[in-house]
Structures are given as C-alpha cells and as structure tokens.
Design an enzyme around this catalytic site. Structure first.
Site, short mmCIF file in Angstrom:
data_model
loop_
_atom_site.label_atom_id
_atom_site.label_comp_id
_atom_site.label_asym_id
_atom_site.label_seq_id
_atom_site.Cartn_x
_atom_site.Cartn_y
_atom_site.Cartn_z
N GLU A 31 10.03 -11.18 -18.83
CA GLU A 31 9.46 -10.39 -19.93
C GLU A 31 10.47 -10.19 -21.05
OE1 GLU A 31 7.99 -6.83 -18.10
OE2 GLU A 31 6.67 -7.95 -16.77
N ASP A 82 -0.22 -8.09 -15.65
CA ASP A 82 0.41 -7.09 -16.52
C ASP A 82 1.92 -7.30 -16.55
OD1 ASP A 82 0.40 -4.65 -18.13
OD2 ASP A 82 1.30 -3.66 -16.40
N SER A 110 1.73 -4.82 4.02
CA SER A 110 3.08 -4.33 3.74
C SER A 110 3.84 -4.51 5.05
CB SER A 110 3.05 -2.86 3.30
OG SER A 110 2.31 -2.09 4.22
N ARG A 111 5.16 -4.33 5.02
CA ARG A 111 5.91 -4.63 6.23
C ARG A 111 5.52 -3.71 7.38
NH1 ARG A 111 11.44 -4.27 3.17
NH2 ARG A 111 10.18 -2.51 2.45
N HIS A 137 2.62 -5.59 -20.04
CA HIS A 137 3.26 -4.56 -19.20
C HIS A 137 2.92 -3.14 -19.68
CE1 HIS A 137 6.88 -3.93 -16.30
NE2 HIS A 137 6.07 -2.88 -16.27
N ARG A 146 5.43 -6.65 -9.96
CA ARG A 146 6.54 -7.25 -10.70
C ARG A 146 6.36 -8.76 -10.80
NH1 ARG A 146 7.48 -3.19 -12.76
NH2 ARG A 146 9.34 -1.91 -12.75
N LEU A 157 0.85 -1.19 0.00
CA LEU A 157 0.00 0.00 0.00
C LEU A 157 0.89 1.25 0.00
CD1 LEU A 157 -3.16 0.43 0.10
CD2 LEU A 157 -2.78 1.22 2.44
N GLY A 158 1.63 1.40 -1.10
CA GLY A 158 2.50 2.58 -1.25
C GLY A 158 1.79 3.64 -2.07
N ARG A 159 2.58 4.36 -2.87
CA ARG A 159 2.00 5.45 -3.67
C ARG A 159 0.90 4.94 -4.59
NH1 ARG A 159 8.01 7.00 -3.98
NH2 ARG A 159 8.01 5.00 -5.04
N ILE A 160 1.18 3.85 -5.33
CA ILE A 160 0.19 3.34 -6.29
C ILE A 160 -0.87 2.51 -5.57
CG2 ILE A 160 -0.18 1.97 -8.37
CD1 ILE A 160 2.81 2.60 -9.07
P1 NDP Z 1 6.11 2.55 -3.15
O1 NDP Z 1 7.53 2.43 -2.75
O2 NDP Z 1 5.39 3.84 -2.94
O3 NDP Z 1 5.23 1.42 -2.43
C1 NDP Z 1 5.70 0.12 -2.28
C2 NDP Z 1 4.84 -0.60 -1.25
O4 NDP Z 1 5.27 -1.96 -1.17
C3 NDP Z 1 4.93 -0.02 0.15
O5 NDP Z 1 3.67 -0.08 0.73
C4 NDP Z 1 5.89 -0.97 0.87
O6 NDP Z 1 5.61 -0.95 2.25
C5 NDP Z 1 5.54 -2.29 0.19
N1 NDP Z 1 6.63 -3.25 0.26
C6 NDP Z 1 7.93 -3.09 -0.12
N2 NDP Z 1 8.65 -4.19 0.13
C7 NDP Z 1 7.79 -5.08 0.69
C8 NDP Z 1 7.95 -6.39 1.19
N3 NDP Z 1 9.14 -7.02 1.17
N4 NDP Z 1 6.86 -7.02 1.69
C9 NDP Z 1 5.67 -6.39 1.73
N5 NDP Z 1 5.46 -5.15 1.27
C10 NDP Z 1 6.52 -4.49 0.77
O7 NDP Z 1 6.07 2.14 -4.68
P2 NDP Z 1 5.00 2.52 -5.82
O8 NDP Z 1 3.63 2.38 -5.27
O9 NDP Z 1 5.37 3.81 -6.43
O10 NDP Z 1 5.30 1.36 -6.89
C11 NDP Z 1 5.21 0.01 -6.51
C12 NDP Z 1 5.76 -0.91 -7.57
O11 NDP Z 1 4.82 -1.08 -8.61
C13 NDP Z 1 7.02 -0.44 -8.30
O12 NDP Z 1 8.19 -0.71 -7.56
C14 NDP Z 1 6.97 -1.24 -9.59
O13 NDP Z 1 7.68 -2.44 -9.46
C15 NDP Z 1 5.48 -1.53 -9.77
N6 NDP Z 1 4.95 -0.82 -10.93
C16 NDP Z 1 4.53 -1.52 -12.04
C17 NDP Z 1 4.05 -0.86 -13.15
C18 NDP Z 1 3.58 -1.61 -14.35
O14 NDP Z 1 3.74 -1.12 -15.45
N7 NDP Z 1 2.95 -2.75 -14.20
C19 NDP Z 1 4.02 0.61 -13.22
C20 NDP Z 1 4.45 1.25 -12.00
C21 NDP Z 1 4.91 0.55 -10.92
P3 NDP Z 1 6.69 -1.41 3.38
O15 NDP Z 1 7.98 -0.76 3.03
O16 NDP Z 1 6.07 -0.95 4.66
O17 NDP Z 1 6.76 -2.90 3.29
#
Ligand code: NDP
Length: 319
Positions: A261, A256, A174-175, A279, A232, A152-155
């Site tokens: 890939e 996606d 998320s962690r 993708h 991913r 639950l990050g930016r996206i």
């Molecule tokens: P953010 O860094 O804002 O959010 C990432 C989230 O993932 C956080 O909530 C983080 O929380 C959680 N996270 C990270 N590591 C772990 C883990 N080991 N276990 C559980 N949760 C975890 O990233 P964005 O939202 O900006 O982007 C997320 C990802 O989406 C990108 O890194 C990219 O790989 C993918 N993406 C894919 C696209 C596509 O074309 N299909 C386009 C854009 C993005 P916490 O650290 O608390 O665990």
C-alpha cells in the site's frame, strides 16, 4: 512540578493525536519520519513514540531511553515488536474501539463485491440507465453462501454476528478453536477453503500469516469462490490472486488491503471481478477519533499513572 515526558511522532498521524499529546507532553514530530533532524540530546529525552504505520528497528534504536510505543490501529505489523521486546519497550495498539466499523465495512464490501453496487452506481451517474437500459444482472448473490472467516478474533466475531441474519452458513479457521461460539470450526485454512465458497480474511499480518492465502487456497475455494480481505495484504500471494481472478479459478474478490500500500497492482484495477477500497475499513471520523484517543490515553496512562490500557502480547509489561 516534574517536566512532561517527551514523545516522538515519526511521520503523519491523526491530528487529534498531536492535539491531545501537546496538552500533556513535549512533542517532537518529524512529518516525514526523518530521524536525522533530531539531535542526540533530544533523542535521549524521548521516552515515548506515537506512530501510525511504520516503526522499525532504525527508529526504535535511535532512542536510548524509549519506554513505550503507542501504535495507531489494532494491527501493529508496522512496528518491530521483536526489537522493542528485546529492549523491554512496550508496544500498545487500539483494539475494540474499531470492531463495529471494520465489521460493517466487511459486510458492505462483501455485498458490493457480489452485487456490484459500485458499478451500478457508476452506470447511473454516467447516464447509461437512461440511454442503455437496466444495469446487467449481478452474476453473484449472497443468498445461500457458505462463508469461512480466517481469524475469528475481536473483529472476526463481529463479522460472524452480522452474517447471522443473512442466513448464510458460517465457519472459521484460526489456530485455536473458540469454546464460546457455535460456528463450524475448520482445523486448517485449506480444509475451510475446500468447504466454503466465500473466504473473509480478518487475520493479523504476522510472519505466520505471510502469504498463507495462495494459489492452493484459491484453487480450493473454486470457481464460485469469492475472496474478501479486510485483514492485511501481506496474508495474500497477490500474484496468485491476480492469476486466480483472471483465469476464473475464483469468481471475484473484494479488497480493502494490499501487499504494498498504497500501490495497487494495475492488473487488479483492470479486472472486472474486483471491488477495491483504499484501506478504509475503520475510516469514519467517529471511529478514527476513538482510535486517536486510545493512542494518547495509553501514553497518559503510562507516564501519569504507570498503567497501560492496551499493551500487545508480544512485549513485556513491567511496572
Ligand atoms: P484479534 O487478535 O482479536 O484476532 C485475530 C484472529 O486471527 C484470532 O482469531 C487469531 O486466532 C487469528 N490468527 C492469528 N494468527 C493466525 C494464524 N497464523 N493463522 C490463523 N489464524 C490466526 O485481532 P482483531 O480482530 O482485533 O484484528 C484482526 C486484524 O484485522 C488486525 O490485526 C489488522 O491487521 C486487521 N484490521 C484491518 C483493518 C482495515 O482497515 N482493513 C482495520 C482493523 C483491523 P488464533 O490466535 O487462535 O490463531
């Protein structure tokens, strides 16, 4: 005036990046990422890299005076941040400008997977509506689902906000737990998979997320379970997913992103309960232009103002 900094571009990149880089920098581009074509003198001049996709240690180590790697995309798993950090090289990515587009895609993929709209359109285009009658009823619906978001990050947050009007139950793993949202927090992926019937992955591809969505998680998701991946492919044990989809351990998947890939396993394509995209989550002209601008603006920021716009947390920001 001072000579412009030299930027190396390994492999293909959005044309707007090259166009804009050429206005401010000397650009050395190697369309097939071939390093051998760049002589030692040129290599020594390179202070920045603009890259879409892979930037491994071999590329990084070829440039003794490299300061910054500007990576196209918010996910930068293709860039070796460890090697960069060890050499004090900063990596930047393109966060936020793609949040809305990717979240919109996630919702579309979710609905397409459940309601099989792409198949319905193909049915119409093949003339089967007229010859065979109505398209079969979709076996799944979004109505009443319980959704778990991995990351639950930016996206992820934009996906959650978009899900609210669909009147589904929304939770996440998320962690760390967020203090600014009221969605259900699950302390582990396993517990979330057990509690929900729909899993959406929007976590980054890191060593910690490598194949965390495995047979055990699909088992926990269960026979009504739907898996959506816009994060991913490396986060999924793809063979376990194919097995789970084939033997109906889960109901369906909308993907996606893939492990290797652009190679999509033939088994996934052959399956009837998959909805597959190449993708394209951020792939609109508008959003890709914004990402291209951020790639260039990070380099302009660094070499003209000594300021980076969006450095990633793994590499040190000095200066
Ligand atoms: P953010 O860094 O804002 O959010 C990432 C989230 O993932 C956080 O909530 C983080 O929380 C959680 N996270 C990270 N590591 C772990 C883990 N080991 N276990 C559980 N949760 C975890 O990233 P964005 O939202 O900006 O982007 C997320 C990802 O989406 C990108 O890194 C990219 O790989 C993918 N993406 C894919 C696209 C596509 O074309 N299909 C386009 C854009 C993005 P916490 O650290 O608390 O665990």
């Amino acid at each position: 005036s001072e000579n412009p900094a030299t930027i190396f571009v390994p492999g293909r990149i959005h044309p707007r990046v090259l166009e804009r880089l050429n206005d401010s920098f000397e650009v050395i581009s190697a369309p097939h990422a071939e390093l051998a074509s760049v002589d030692a003198e040129t290599r020594a001049r390179v202070r920045g890299i603009a890259v879409s996709g892979k930037c491994d240690a071999a590329v990084i180590d070829a440039f003794p005076n490299l300061e910054v790697i500007s990576s196209f995309g918010v996910g930068y798993d293709g860039t070796d941040t460890k090697t960069a950090a060890e050499r004090g090289i900063i990596v930047t990515n393109t966060p936020d400008v793609l949040n809305d587009e990717v979240a919109d895609t996630a919702i579309a993929l979710l609905l397409n997977t459940l309601r099989q709209f792409p198949k319905a359109e193909t049915y119409l285009r093949e003339g089967r509506w007229a010859s065979e009658g109505p398209f079969p009823l979709s076996p799944f619906s979004l109505k009443g689902r319980s959704i778990g978001i991995l990351g639950l990050g930016r996206i992820g947050l934009e996906i959650a906000k978009r899900l609210e009007p669909f009147k589904v139950t929304i939770g996440y793993y998320s962690r760390s737990q967020r203090s600014d949202v009221g969605y259900i927090y699950y302390p582990s992926l396993k517990e979330m998979a057990e509690a929900v019937d729909t899993l959406i992955c929007i976590a980054p591809g890191t060593p910690d997320t490598f194949k965390i969505i495995n047979a055990e998680i699909f088992e926990a998701l269960g026979p009504g379970g739907v898996f959506i991946n816009v994060g991913r492919g490396s986060s999924v044990d793809e063979e376990a997913m194919i097995t789970a989809l084939s033997d109906k351990t889960i109901a369906a998947a909308g993907l996606d992103v893939f492990f290797d890939e652009p190679n999509v396993p033939a088994e996934l394509i052959a399956l009837d309960n998959t909805c597959l995209l190449p993708h394209v989550a951020s792939a609109s002209v508008q959003t890709r232009n914004a990402m291209a601008d951020l790639v260039v603006d990070n380099l302009i920021g660094w070499f003209k103002d000594g300021r980076l716009l969006t450095p990633v947390p793994e590499t040190p920001v000095k200066g």
